[in-house]
Each structure stands twice: as structure tokens, then as C-alpha cells.
Design an enzyme around this catalytic site. Structure first.
Site, PDB file in Angstrom:
ATOM      1  N   HIS A 249       0.813  -1.222   0.000  1.00 27.93           N
ATOM      2  CA  HIS A 249       0.000   0.000   0.000  1.00 27.93           C
ATOM      3  C   HIS A 249       0.851   1.279   0.000  1.00 27.93           C
ATOM      4  O   HIS A 249       0.711   2.141  -0.860  1.00 27.93           O
ATOM      5  CB  HIS A 249      -0.902   0.021   1.235  1.00 27.93           C
ATOM      6  CG  HIS A 249      -1.756  -1.189   1.423  1.00 27.93           C
ATOM      7  ND1 HIS A 249      -2.918  -1.425   0.703  1.00 27.93           N
ATOM      8  CD2 HIS A 249      -1.621  -2.236   2.255  1.00 27.93           C
ATOM      9  CE1 HIS A 249      -3.473  -2.554   1.105  1.00 27.93           C
ATOM     10  NE2 HIS A 249      -2.708  -3.083   2.040  1.00 27.93           N
TER      11      HIS A 249
HETATM   12  O1  RIB Z   1      -4.600  -0.080   4.895  1.00 29.53           O
HETATM   13  C1  RIB Z   1      -3.224  -0.060   4.642  1.00 29.53           C
HETATM   14  C2  RIB Z   1      -2.516   0.903   5.524  1.00 29.53           C
HETATM   15  O2  RIB Z   1      -2.659   0.508   6.878  1.00 29.53           O
HETATM   16  C3  RIB Z   1      -0.995   0.940   5.281  1.00 29.53           C
HETATM   17  O3  RIB Z   1      -0.512   2.227   5.564  1.00 29.53           O
HETATM   18  C4  RIB Z   1      -0.468  -0.053   6.275  1.00 29.53           C
HETATM   19  O4  RIB Z   1       0.873   0.236   6.681  1.00 29.53           O
HETATM   20  C5  RIB Z   1      -1.396   0.148   7.426  1.00 29.53           C
HETATM   21  O5  RIB Z   1      -0.897   1.265   8.173  1.00 29.53           O
END
Ligand code: RIB
Ligand code: CA
Length: 320
Positions: A249
């Protein structure tokens, strides 16, 4: 023959993070991106508690081999308007870095608070600094409240968070970062900041495959360490969801800043639900009503192959 246009000067950025394996990969990518000049790293509670987020960010900066004077500053230990609840998220493994526990203690954080550091950085070059916000938005919201002048001096904020069309990952309605501190996310989206949202709609469409992680893990040095982090991340994701590939992500949020053309964007109105029993943290967007104030850019499509190639190439560059 002319040499063509000179490359644009690197964009000054501060990365606000809650490492987290994908935060770690995002930091390594940002530090290996010639399009960016990382001026500091701020930590926020999220995937792990604040002390662990600071510790893990320090380990990643050591792993990247960046100079010891790159500021790492601790921020908020929890959401701005709720009691802190640290994720019990097994996806990030033991300690939050996939079990990575270097024998050498991590670099120490700089004194002071992240929100004041962000304000100084923003005011030092008005209109130049971009925030890469890849954890809960607690620090960014606190900047808006405590230093509105500094927030107004930011060039923009690229946020990893939300799901405009996709299902959430912490609840059916909400993505983790927005769910962890919905009031902060709402404050940021309803502010005058120029916000670009990189959410699950695109991160889940740009899965990093196990074989690419294996190739990186076979390399020496920091490239191999990054590959090992990604390999463990993919294997945990496959164990839960069955796919031999994982959404990295936060790294996609970095790529969205260095290579915005890899994503398809729509501009509209956006906010975050803070009161719903089942919808707390949900990103609510209106991308079609013409008369609504439209100021948030939301990524809805992505060139997955190009992102995988970019991330692989830049992490491989740490092999020396
Ligand atoms: O949903 C994904 C996010 O949540 C990313 O930033 C991961 O590191 C968690 O913090
Ligand atoms: Ca994160």
C-alpha cells in the site's frame, strides 16, 4: 542536438509513517527515488505503538544507509479524538517489521515533536514541501490544528488511505489508516490542503508478486533485506487471502508522487464517516456532482506492471 529538458529539481518531502512492513518498503523507495529529497521522517502510532514505530523507522533508515543527521521525529501516540488502539495486525509480523530485529540498536529520534518539526519544514520553504502520509493521519490533523499557517504553506499531501469503491480492509466499510483515526482523516480531507488519496482501489489492483520478492531476496545487502521483508509480507498475505502477491500500500503512495501518470485520478469532494456503527472510517466521495466543491484527487486505476517494475528496480539498486 539539444539534450532535452533538464530534469525537474527533486521534490522536498517528509514521510509520516507507522512502520509496518509496507511503510518500510515505502521509506526505502522514497530514499532511492531521485525525484524526491527526503527531508525527514515522522512517526505516528498505528500498525504498532509509537515507540515501536520510532524504533522501526530508525532501523529502516539505518538499513537504507542514510546519513545519521536525517531527522526522525516522534509524533502522536494515538488518534486525535479517541482512545488509542494499536493494531493487532499479524500482517506486519513480530515487532511490526516482519520479525526483523537488527542486533544493532536503531538510530535515536531527534528531540521535539513531529508536528512542530513538520511546521518548521513547511515554513522553511513555503509552497515546496509535500507530505507523504502513510499511516493514520493524526500528525497531519494536529499540524492543521496547532500550526494552520504551516499547513497552508504545504505544497500538498499524498495520503495512503481509504477505499472509494473497494471494500475496506479493517471493516467492510473502512481502510485501516482512516479507521484508526477517522476524525483526523475527516479534518484533513475537509481542509484546504491539496490532498491526493491513494487507497485500496489502486493498492489492491497493483499486487507485488512472490516471484519478484524472491528475486530481490536473492540479492546482497539492503536489496536482499527488502526482498526478505516483501517475501514474508506476501507469504502472510497468501496464508490469509490465498493470493501469491501482496498490496504494498504505502509504496504505491510514493510511486503516486514520483510517477503520477501510473495512476488514473478523479477529482471530487471527499470526507470520512466518523459516527457510523458499521461505517466508521469509511471514505465518502462525490466524484460526479458538478456544483460540489471538488478539491481531492482520488486514484481509481493503476498500471500494476509498471509499479512492480519500478519498485523492483529501485529496491534492487540497494544491492550496491
Ligand atoms: O490499509 C493499509 C494501511 O494501513 C498501510 O498504511 C499499512 O501500513 C497500514 O498502516
Ligand atoms: Ca502505514
Amino acid at each position: 542536438m539539444s539534450a532535452g529538458p533538464a530534469p525537474a529539481p527533486p521534490l522536498p518531502v517528509v514521510v509520516d509513517c507507522d512502520p509496518g512492513v509496507d511503510d518500510a518498503i515505502a521509506l526505502l523507495l522514497a530514499l532511492a527515488s531521485p525525484e524526491l529529497r527526503v527531508r525527514g521522517v515522522t512517526a505516528v502510532a498505528g500498525n504498532v505503538g509509537l515507540p515501536e514505530a520510532v524504533r522501526n523507522a530508525g532501523h529502516v533508515l539505518d538499513l537504507a544507509g542514510v546519513p545519521a543527521d536525517l531527522p526522525l521525529v516522534a509524533g502522536l501516540a494515538g488518534p486525535i479524538a479517541r482512545t488509542a488502539r494499536v493494531a493487532d495486525e499479524p500482517m506486519h509480523g513480530a515487532g511490526g517489521l516482519g520479525g526483523l530485529r537488527p542486533a544493532v540498536p536503531p538510530r535515536a529520534p531527534a528531540p521535539g515533536h513531529a508536528v512542530d518539526f513538520l511546521a518548521r519544514q513547511a515554513l522553511a520553504d513555503p509552497g515546496e514541501l509535500t507530505l507523504l502520509a502513510i499511516g493514520p493521519l493524526s500528525n497531519v490533523a494536529a499540524l492543521l490544528v496547532r500550526h494552520p499557517d504551516a499547513a497552508a504553506a504545504l505544497r500538498g499531501v499524498v495520503v495512503m488511505g481509504g477505499a472509494a469503491r473497494a471494500q475496506g480492509n479493517i471493516t467492510p466499510a473502512a481502510e485501516y489508516n482512516f479507521h484508526a483515526d477517522p476524525e483526523a482523516a475527516r479534518l484533513v480531507l475537509e481542509s484546504d490542503l491539496a490532498v491526493r488519496v491513494v487507497g485500496l482501489d489502486v493498492t489492491r489492483a497493483a499486487l507485488f508478486p512472490l516471484e519478484a520478492a524472491e528475486r530481490l531476496a536473492a540479492l546482497p545487502g539492503t536489496a536482499g533485506a527488502a526482498g526478505a521483508l516483501l517475501r514474508g509480507f506476501v507469504l502472510r498475505y497468501r496464508a490469509r487471502y490465498g493470493t501469491p502477491a501482496v498490496p504494498v500500500h504505502d509504496a504505491l503512495a510514493v510511486a503516486a508522487l514520483t510517477h503520477p501518470h501510473l495512476l488514473g485520478w478523479e477529482r471530487g469532494w471527499a470526507t470520512v464517516e466518523c459516527a457510523g456503527e458499521f461505517t466508521r472510517g469509511a471514505l465518502v466521495t462525490d466524484l460526479r456532482t458538478p456544483e460540489r466543491a471538488r478539491r481531492t484527487d482520488v486514484a481509481l486505476t493503476v498500471d500494476a506492471a509498471a509499479f512492480t517494475a519500478l519498485l523492483t528496480e529501485r529496491l534492487a539498486g540497494y544491492a550496491g
